[in-house]
Design a protein around this motif. Structure first.
Motif, PDB file in Angstrom:
ATOM      1  N   ALA A 123     -29.498  18.121   2.218  1.00 21.68           N
ATOM      2  CA  ALA A 123     -28.221  17.432   2.362  1.00 21.68           C
ATOM      3  C   ALA A 123     -28.271  16.415   3.495  1.00 21.68           C
ATOM      4  N   VAL A 124     -28.859  16.812   4.616  1.00 25.36           N
ATOM      5  CA  VAL A 124     -28.993  15.890   5.744  1.00 25.36           C
ATOM      6  C   VAL A 124     -29.827  14.683   5.344  1.00 25.36           C
ATOM      7  N   GLY A 125     -30.884  14.937   4.514  1.00 24.75           N
ATOM      8  CA  GLY A 125     -31.723  13.838   4.050  1.00 24.75           C
ATOM      9  C   GLY A 125     -30.952  12.853   3.195  1.00 24.75           C
ATOM     10  N   VAL A 126     -30.116  13.378   2.302  1.00 27.68           N
ATOM     11  CA  VAL A 126     -29.310  12.510   1.444  1.00 27.68           C
ATOM     12  C   VAL A 126     -28.307  11.710   2.277  1.00 27.68           C
ATOM     13  N   LEU A 127     -27.684  12.364   3.258  1.00 27.45           N
ATOM     14  CA  LEU A 127     -26.731  11.667   4.119  1.00 27.45           C
ATOM     15  C   LEU A 127     -27.418  10.612   4.977  1.00 27.45           C
ATOM     16  N   ALA A 128     -28.677  10.891   5.398  1.00 29.04           N
ATOM     17  CA  ALA A 128     -29.442   9.889   6.141  1.00 29.04           C
ATOM     18  C   ALA A 128     -29.757   8.689   5.246  1.00 29.04           C
ATOM     19  N   LEU A 129     -30.073   8.967   3.968  1.00 31.94           N
ATOM     20  CA  LEU A 129     -30.315   7.884   3.013  1.00 31.94           C
ATOM     21  C   LEU A 129     -29.040   7.074   2.810  1.00 31.94           C
ATOM     22  N   PHE A 130     -27.892   7.753   2.775  1.00 29.94           N
ATOM     23  CA  PHE A 130     -26.598   7.066   2.669  1.00 29.94           C
ATOM     24  C   PHE A 130     -26.396   6.118   3.851  1.00 29.94           C
ATOM     25  N   ALA A 131     -26.664   6.606   5.072  1.00 34.13           N
ATOM     26  CA  ALA A 131     -26.505   5.758   6.259  1.00 34.13           C
ATOM     27  C   ALA A 131     -27.451   4.556   6.207  1.00 34.13           C
ATOM     28  N   HIS A 132     -28.693   4.780   5.740  1.00 39.09           N
ATOM     29  CA  HIS A 132     -29.663   3.675   5.629  1.00 39.09           C
ATOM     30  C   HIS A 132     -29.173   2.643   4.617  1.00 39.09           C
ATOM     31  N   TRP A 133     -28.679   3.120   3.480  1.00 36.19           N
ATOM     32  CA  TRP A 133     -28.174   2.206   2.451  1.00 36.19           C
ATOM     33  C   TRP A 133     -26.989   1.404   2.976  1.00 36.19           C
ATOM     34  N   GLU A 134     -26.071   2.074   3.675  1.00 35.70           N
ATOM     35  CA  GLU A 134     -24.884   1.394   4.185  1.00 35.70           C
ATOM     36  C   GLU A 134     -25.228   0.332   5.221  1.00 35.70           C
ATOM     37  N   SER A 135     -26.320   0.531   5.956  1.00 35.74           N
ATOM     38  CA  SER A 135     -26.722  -0.444   6.987  1.00 35.74           C
ATOM     39  C   SER A 135     -27.380  -1.682   6.384  1.00 35.74           C
ATOM     40  N   ARG A 136     -27.779  -1.619   5.107  1.00 37.36           N
ATOM     41  CA  ARG A 136     -28.510  -2.732   4.499  1.00 37.36           C
ATOM     42  C   ARG A 136     -27.735  -3.451   3.396  1.00 37.36           C
ATOM     43  N   VAL A 137     -26.826  -2.731   2.721  1.00 33.82           N
ATOM     44  CA  VAL A 137     -26.103  -3.351   1.616  1.00 33.82           C
ATOM     45  C   VAL A 137     -25.103  -4.376   2.159  1.00 33.82           C
ATOM     46  N   PRO A 138     -24.931  -5.521   1.482  1.00 29.65           N
ATOM     47  CA  PRO A 138     -24.003  -6.554   1.995  1.00 29.65           C
ATOM     48  C   PRO A 138     -22.531  -6.176   1.862  1.00 29.65           C
ATOM     49  N   TYR A 139     -22.214  -5.171   1.054  1.00 27.74           N
ATOM     50  CA  TYR A 139     -20.810  -4.768   0.884  1.00 27.74           C
ATOM     51  C   TYR A 139     -20.718  -3.250   1.041  1.00 27.74           C
TER      52      TYR A 139
END
Length: 505
Positions: free
Chosen positions: A251-267
């Motif tokens: 779960a922590v891994g998925v949430l870390a992936l979420f944070a990484h995605w949010e830092s790179r996506v333009p929206y």
């Protein structure tokens, strides 16, 4: 791609501010959206008093009950941010009406469910509509009221939210005293119909045509991550904490992936640059922990009142009502707003969390000596909620640009729903583990353990084990709330110093 502080400041300058005078029908509109919001928040806690009925009629175990409650909270918390972006971009009125319709359909399915699986699925469907409702109500408030009236309007909005949260057991108890358990969901239908008519005729449309597109992948990642984390916590006592820890790591891994995605996506659905504002971060910490304590406390208390003390659903609901009445009285009378203005946000937040923690301790240690101890605890929690909820909601919304009011409301709702779900999961897991360790017989729930007990002495030991589990859980919640209050107050104080140009040590 993230937005720099300079670009963010320029963006804020270009964004339309709320009207100076406010909408001419703003107070009537506030009443309409508060009615819609009330039904959504009620369903966070309305199931608490139905636990004995669901245990008997559907054969639900404690873990099933936790999922019936958390399916609603987790779906809401996973979708609220995306719903906020959609409301900003496509129209807050449209999303409010859509949310009401979906919530009504989910309520009908829940009321007619015949198995635990069907009820969990229906609750998840209600969560989709609830996400659209919660994210748009606060956004509309920010748009129709002038800045000078924001604190008062948010105070009323918070009072309605707390009223629904705390009155769920009372209304659920009344319905269960006269009807079967499905009625607690079907009662939503006339309110939804009235709300739809009022929204269509009264609420003005508002949108930010240049708003961000909804971040669907971000919604999936956040929902999966939070659901996996809660699943690990709920399943730990039954399947072993080793497997739970493995799932928690995933779960922590998925949430870390979420944070990484949010830092790179333009929206992004959650602009991570918001966390650079300590006011925002402090409000985040406070909101998660205040709903963690309140949601977990009511989940445990209603079980103790019914299973151990033998009260019926309505009696149990009546005995939790002082919490809601305290919140409503202090917010609608303006007393909480005056205290907030006099104390300042950081001190008010710290005081509110100290009061809540003290209330949880009182319930944990004094409930066995009669209702007076429970009443004291509920009053303390009520005062803490009345003071803390509007303070943190206002701090969070003031840290976000006006044109992203929907996103801000989504963040606020996400934190409340996730905190509630986490409180039920964590404190429920503590209860389950403690009960399993102390009970003289093995069982998945208290009714099952009582049915397996041989003799009055063994039944008494089963009840004592359950009471001990409730006490331990409440104390864990008290510690978490107190620590959250300290962290939130420190961050909010630093933000105030930064705003005034004073460099903090």
């Amino acid at each position: 791609m993230t937005t720099s502080p300079q670009e963010s400041a320029e963006e804020r300058e270009r964004e339309p501010a709320p009207p100076v005078q406010g909408h001419p029908r703003r107070w009537l509109i506030l009443g309409v959206i508060s009615l819609a919001q009330l039904t959504v928040v009620l369903d966070n806690t309305v199931l608490n008093v139905a636990i004995p009925s669901l245990t008997d009629e559907l054969g639900a175990a404690t873990s099933d009950i936790q999922w019936m409650i958390n399916a609603y909270s987790l779906v809401q918390s996973g979708l609220l941010l995306t719903a906020g972006s959609a409301a900003d971009r496509y129209g807050r009125k449209k999303m409010l009406a859509t949310g009401l319709a979906l919530f009504g359909i989910g309520s009908l399915a829940a009321g007619l469910a015949e198995t635990t699986g069907q009820l969990i699925a229906a609750r998840a469907g209600m969560g989709v509509g609830g996400a659209l409702l919660l994210t748009t109500t606060l956004a509309v408030v920010m748009q129709i009221f002038a800045p000078a009236e924001h604190a008062k309007a948010i105070g009323i909005w918070s009072a309605v939210s707390a009223l629904g949260f705390a009155c769920g057991p009372l209304i659920g108890g009344f319905m269960l005293d006269h009807f079967w358990w499905g009625a607690i969901f079907l009662i939503n239908l006339p309110v939804v119909a009235l709300g739809l008519v009022a929204v269509v005729t009264l609420v003005p449309e508002s949108k930010n045509r240049q708003g961000d597109r909804p971040d669907l992948l971000g919604a999936v990642l956040s929902t999966v991550g939070m659901a996996a984390l809660v699943y690990a916590i709920i399943s730990g006592p039954g399947h072993g904490w080793t497997s739970g820890r493995v799932l928690a790591t995933a779960a922590v891994g998925v949430l870390a992936l979420f944070a990484h995605w949010e830092s790179r996506v333009p929206y992004p659905m959650l602009d991570l640059t918001f966390f650079r504002d300590q006011r925002f971060t402090g409000a985040v910490a406070g909101l998660v922990l205040i709903t963690f304590g309140m949601g977990g406390a009511l989940f445990l208390l209603t079980q103790h009142l019914q299973f151990v003390l033998g009260y019926g659903p309505l009696e149990a609901g009546l005995r939790t009502a002082p919490l809601a009445l305290t919140v409503v009285l202090l917010n609608f009378s303006g007393v909480a707003a005056k205290w907030l203005a006099r104390l300042g946000t950081p001190v008010a937040v710290l005081l509110s969390m100290v009061l809540m923690a003290a209330g949880l301790v009182a319930i944990a240690t004094l409930t066995g000596h009669g209702y007076a101890g429970t009443l004291l605890g509920l009053l303390l929690i009520g005062v803490g909620c009345a003071l803390g909820n509007p303070a943190m909601a206002h701090a969070l919304m003031s840290a976000i640009p006006p044109a992203k009011a929907g996103v801000g409301a989504g963040v606020n709702g996400t934190l409340a729903e996730f905190g509630n779900g986490l409180g039920v999961a964590v404190l429920g897991a503590v209860l389950t583990s403690r009960f399993a360790a102390l009970a003289p017989v093995a069982a998945t729930s208290l009714p099952a353990a009582l049915a397996s007990a041989r003799g009055e002495g063994e039944r008494r030991r089963v009840l004592d084990a359950f009471s001990s589990g409730v006490e331990s859980s409440q104390l864990v919640g008290a510690v978490a709330v107190l620590l959250g209050g300290v962290v939130a107050a420190v961050l909010l104080r630093r933000a105030e110093r930064a705003d005034s140009g004073v460099v903090s040590a």
